[in-house]
Design a protein around this motif. Sequence first.
Motif, PDB file in Angstrom:
ATOM      1  N   VAL A 151       0.824  -1.285  -0.117  1.00  0.00           N
ATOM      2  CA  VAL A 151      -0.080   0.065   0.008  1.00  0.00           C
ATOM      3  C   VAL A 151       1.022   1.284  -0.178  1.00  0.00           C
ATOM      4  N   VAL A 206     -11.551  11.246   4.137  1.00  0.00           N
ATOM      5  CA  VAL A 206     -12.915  10.919   4.483  1.00  0.00           C
ATOM      6  C   VAL A 206     -12.772   9.503   5.031  1.00  0.00           C
ATOM      7  N   LYS A 246     -12.236   6.342  13.629  1.00  0.00           N
ATOM      8  CA  LYS A 246     -11.267   6.522  12.323  1.00  0.00           C
ATOM      9  C   LYS A 246     -10.915   7.802  12.227  1.00  0.00           C
ATOM     10  N   GLU A 251     -19.188   3.130  -6.116  1.00  0.00           N
ATOM     11  CA  GLU A 251     -19.963   3.815  -5.106  1.00  0.00           C
ATOM     12  C   GLU A 251     -19.936   5.483  -5.075  1.00  0.00           C
ATOM     13  N   THR A 252     -18.450   5.820  -5.208  1.00  0.00           N
ATOM     14  CA  THR A 252     -17.967   7.261  -4.993  1.00  0.00           C
ATOM     15  C   THR A 252     -17.628   7.882  -6.224  1.00  0.00           C
ATOM     16  N   THR A 305     -15.913  -0.875  -4.502  1.00  0.00           N
ATOM     17  CA  THR A 305     -17.271  -1.285  -4.571  1.00  0.00           C
ATOM     18  C   THR A 305     -18.119  -1.539  -5.717  1.00  0.00           C
ATOM     19  N   VAL A 359     -10.532  -7.220   7.165  1.00  0.00           N
ATOM     20  CA  VAL A 359     -10.295  -6.625   5.995  1.00  0.00           C
ATOM     21  C   VAL A 359     -11.417  -6.587   4.998  1.00  0.00           C
ATOM     22  N   HIS A 391     -11.281  -3.103  10.163  1.00  0.00           N
ATOM     23  CA  HIS A 391     -10.080  -2.891  10.514  1.00  0.00           C
ATOM     24  C   HIS A 391      -9.703  -1.523  10.589  1.00  0.00           C
ATOM     25  N   GLY A 442      -6.017   0.938   9.213  1.00  0.00           N
ATOM     26  CA  GLY A 442      -4.739   0.648   8.722  1.00  0.00           C
ATOM     27  C   GLY A 442      -4.467  -0.629   8.028  1.00  0.00           C
TER      28      GLY A 442
HETATM   29  N1  LIG Z   1      -3.933  -1.035  -7.963  1.00  0.00           N
HETATM   30  C1  LIG Z   1      -3.242  -1.241  -7.020  1.00  0.00           C
HETATM   31  O1  LIG Z   1      -2.136  -1.376  -7.165  1.00  0.00           O
HETATM   32  C2  LIG Z   1      -3.703  -1.514  -5.785  1.00  0.00           C
HETATM   33  C3  LIG Z   1      -2.819  -1.389  -4.581  1.00  0.00           C
HETATM   34  C4  LIG Z   1      -3.698  -1.555  -3.435  1.00  0.00           C
HETATM   35  C5  LIG Z   1      -4.930  -1.710  -3.345  1.00  0.00           C
HETATM   36  N2  LIG Z   1      -5.681  -1.719  -4.070  1.00  0.00           N
HETATM   37  C6  LIG Z   1      -7.257  -1.811  -4.173  1.00  0.00           C
HETATM   38  O2  LIG Z   1      -7.540  -0.626  -3.395  1.00  0.00           O
HETATM   39  C7  LIG Z   1      -8.712  -0.879  -2.711  1.00  0.00           C
HETATM   40  C8  LIG Z   1      -8.249  -0.530  -1.147  1.00  0.00           C
HETATM   41  O3  LIG Z   1      -7.366  -1.051  -0.603  1.00  0.00           O
HETATM   42  P1  LIG Z   1      -6.719  -0.641   0.757  1.00  0.00           P
HETATM   43  O4  LIG Z   1      -5.778  -1.529   1.095  1.00  0.00           O
HETATM   44  O5  LIG Z   1      -6.855   0.658   1.033  1.00  0.00           O
HETATM   45  O6  LIG Z   1      -8.301  -1.346   1.727  1.00  0.00           O
HETATM   46  P2  LIG Z   1      -8.671  -1.073   2.855  1.00  0.00           P
HETATM   47  O7  LIG Z   1      -7.710  -1.071   4.023  1.00  0.00           O
HETATM   48  O8  LIG Z   1     -10.079  -1.993   3.276  1.00  0.00           O
HETATM   49  O9  LIG Z   1      -9.237   0.545   2.914  1.00  0.00           O
HETATM   50  C9  LIG Z   1     -10.263   1.028   2.083  1.00  0.00           C
HETATM   51  C10 LIG Z   1     -10.993   2.002   2.630  1.00  0.00           C
HETATM   52  O10 LIG Z   1     -12.079   2.335   1.816  1.00  0.00           O
HETATM   53  C11 LIG Z   1     -13.095   2.808   2.318  1.00  0.00           C
HETATM   54  N3  LIG Z   1     -14.305   2.393   1.838  1.00  0.00           N
HETATM   55  C12 LIG Z   1     -14.755   1.167   1.873  1.00  0.00           C
HETATM   56  N4  LIG Z   1     -15.976   1.266   1.057  1.00  0.00           N
HETATM   57  C13 LIG Z   1     -16.387   2.728   0.818  1.00  0.00           C
HETATM   58  C14 LIG Z   1     -17.333   3.182   0.164  1.00  0.00           C
HETATM   59  N5  LIG Z   1     -18.646   2.540  -0.221  1.00  0.00           N
HETATM   60  N6  LIG Z   1     -17.368   4.576   0.092  1.00  0.00           N
HETATM   61  C15 LIG Z   1     -16.276   5.404   0.536  1.00  0.00           C
HETATM   62  N7  LIG Z   1     -15.249   4.652   1.055  1.00  0.00           N
HETATM   63  C16 LIG Z   1     -15.149   3.247   1.269  1.00  0.00           C
HETATM   64  C17 LIG Z   1     -12.968   2.628   3.924  1.00  0.00           C
HETATM   65  O11 LIG Z   1     -12.845   3.805   4.699  1.00  0.00           O
HETATM   66  P3  LIG Z   1     -14.013   4.172   5.615  1.00  0.00           P
HETATM   67  O12 LIG Z   1     -14.815   3.043   5.654  1.00  0.00           O
HETATM   68  O13 LIG Z   1     -13.470   4.633   6.868  1.00  0.00           O
HETATM   69  O14 LIG Z   1     -14.466   5.308   4.514  1.00  0.00           O
HETATM   70  C18 LIG Z   1     -11.824   1.630   3.926  1.00  0.00           C
HETATM   71  O15 LIG Z   1     -10.948   1.876   5.063  1.00  0.00           O
HETATM   72  C19 LIG Z   1      -8.888  -2.180  -2.781  1.00  0.00           C
HETATM   73  O16 LIG Z   1      -9.837  -2.510  -3.757  1.00  0.00           O
HETATM   74  C20 LIG Z   1      -7.534  -2.892  -3.120  1.00  0.00           C
HETATM   75  O17 LIG Z   1      -7.501  -4.043  -3.920  1.00  0.00           O
HETATM   76  C21 LIG Z   1      -5.007  -1.397  -5.610  1.00  0.00           C
END
Ligand SMILES: NC(=O)c1ccc[n+]([C@@H]2O[C@H](COP(=O)([O-])OP(=O)(O)OC[C@H]3O[C@@H](n4cnc5c(N)ncnc54)[C@H](OP(=O)(O)O)[C@@H]3O)[C@@H](O)[C@H]2O)c1
Length: 443
Positions: free
Chosen positions: A204, A253, A259, A319-320, A341, A402, A407, A409
Amino acid sequence: MNEIRDAILADQLDALGGLAVPESYRAVLVRKDEQDMFVGMPTKEKDPRKSLHVEEVPTPELGPGEAIVAVMASSVNYNTVWTSIFEPVSTFGFLERYGRVSELTKRHDLPYHVVGSDLAGVVLRVGPGVNKWKPGDEVVAHCLSVELEDPAGHDDTMMDPQQRIWGFETNFGGLAELALVKSNQLMPKPAHLTWEEAASPGLVNSTAYRQLVSKNGANMKQGDTVLIWGASGGLGSYATQMALNGGAIPVCVVSSPEKAEIVRAMGAELVIDRSAEGYRFWKDDDTQDPKEWQRLGKKIRELTGGEDVDIVFEHPGRETFGASVYVAKKGGTIITCASTTGYLHEYDNRYLWMNLKKILSSHFANYKEAWEANRLIDKGLIHPTLSKVYPMEEVGQAALDVHRNAHQGKVGVLTLAPEEGLGVKDAEKRQKHIEAINRFRGV
Ligand SMILES: NC(=O)c1ccc[n+]([C@@H]2O[C@H](COP(=O)([O-])OP(=O)(O)OC[C@H]3O[C@@H](n4cnc5c(N)ncnc54)[C@H](OP(=O)(O)O)[C@@H]3O)[C@@H](O)[C@H]2O)c1
């Protein structure tokens, strides 16, 4: 395996090259014969505890340019959630395709997939042609796997046609006692961190670095206002630190008061609790509500003293995304790396073209970007955001946390390390940053 673990724990790292590489090791995996186990179920009900198994598997043959690492700790990334719920596709398709590339890559096409895209550990063996690393080196690994036989990847390795995410699109990942990596995935382990802390930022942190800071991403500059979705999550907790370090103004956000508190503790002043605000960007499955986009835009202006955001750090996706395009400043950038989402995004294109906004994409990071991101951790400029650590046997629960967004962080996993808190070599540097290192612990 015990001899290897004991040598590492006793800091007898020079001995590792002389110890035999075990013929098998324990690993977290999904099974090909179970890839249809969740068919027909709603995403939320798919339970990684059912699909992730800890099993003994044969150690893969070591090829040229590769290394076998004794893994002390790893972490859960969202990609392991995707693999474990077989969404949006089963990752066995990736392994089959990789297996067709060469005699050597055939090793990856197996009826099981050892997952995990982070590690902290010690090099056990290196293959022919590896000069930069040797047995006994303490390392972390980034997750970019490239073949680099094509000219396309030689400007930016993310452009290699054979670019893959290790432990997601390749086998022999980091959630295991041993891992097989390409040597150009290796980076020095920050000496002030424990194994589990060092293992948690890799994927990340590197992704957030390219997405937000790099010229290949949003190329953030001081003074930029940055809307960060999921600001206390995996990606967001690093993006927030990078925005603050870089003199930018994060608008974070989150979805709960806890959080909100944690992003404030990192130094963010402008915070939006999306649950408290009750945003409903979609009236139903097919219809968005532009009034809700406007309500978010108004909230941002309230916080910033009337300014719109220069950059939107996007990853929630469907979603966003409509709201993200709407709230970006005229000429601003929406940079996306994911679609948690839903990947079919919808936005009102009038707001994009009439206001000359840009939608950019970003995906992981090249070796240089990953190295620079790791250097920030090593210098104590960015800190791990590890909240909880599980033993390898409970990896299913770690992935479920997750998956359910329960969770904060990052969530860590101990593999060879028998307990938390081991592996620190620079106690003085650690002491200097101890409050920031522990900021997410236990919340
Ligand atoms: N392309 C790449 O290289 C790459 C690398 C890393 C991760 N990713 C992808 O990025 C995404 C996030 O990864 P992550 O490690 O940050 O996951 P994470 O630890 O689950 O964090 C994602 C955050 O998004 C927020 N969220 C969830 N649903 C939401 C919604 N409906 N509207 C607004 N905010 C929402 C949540 O925060 P709140 O609930 O506090 O708002 C959550 O803490 C995943 O799909 C992952 O596969 C891609």
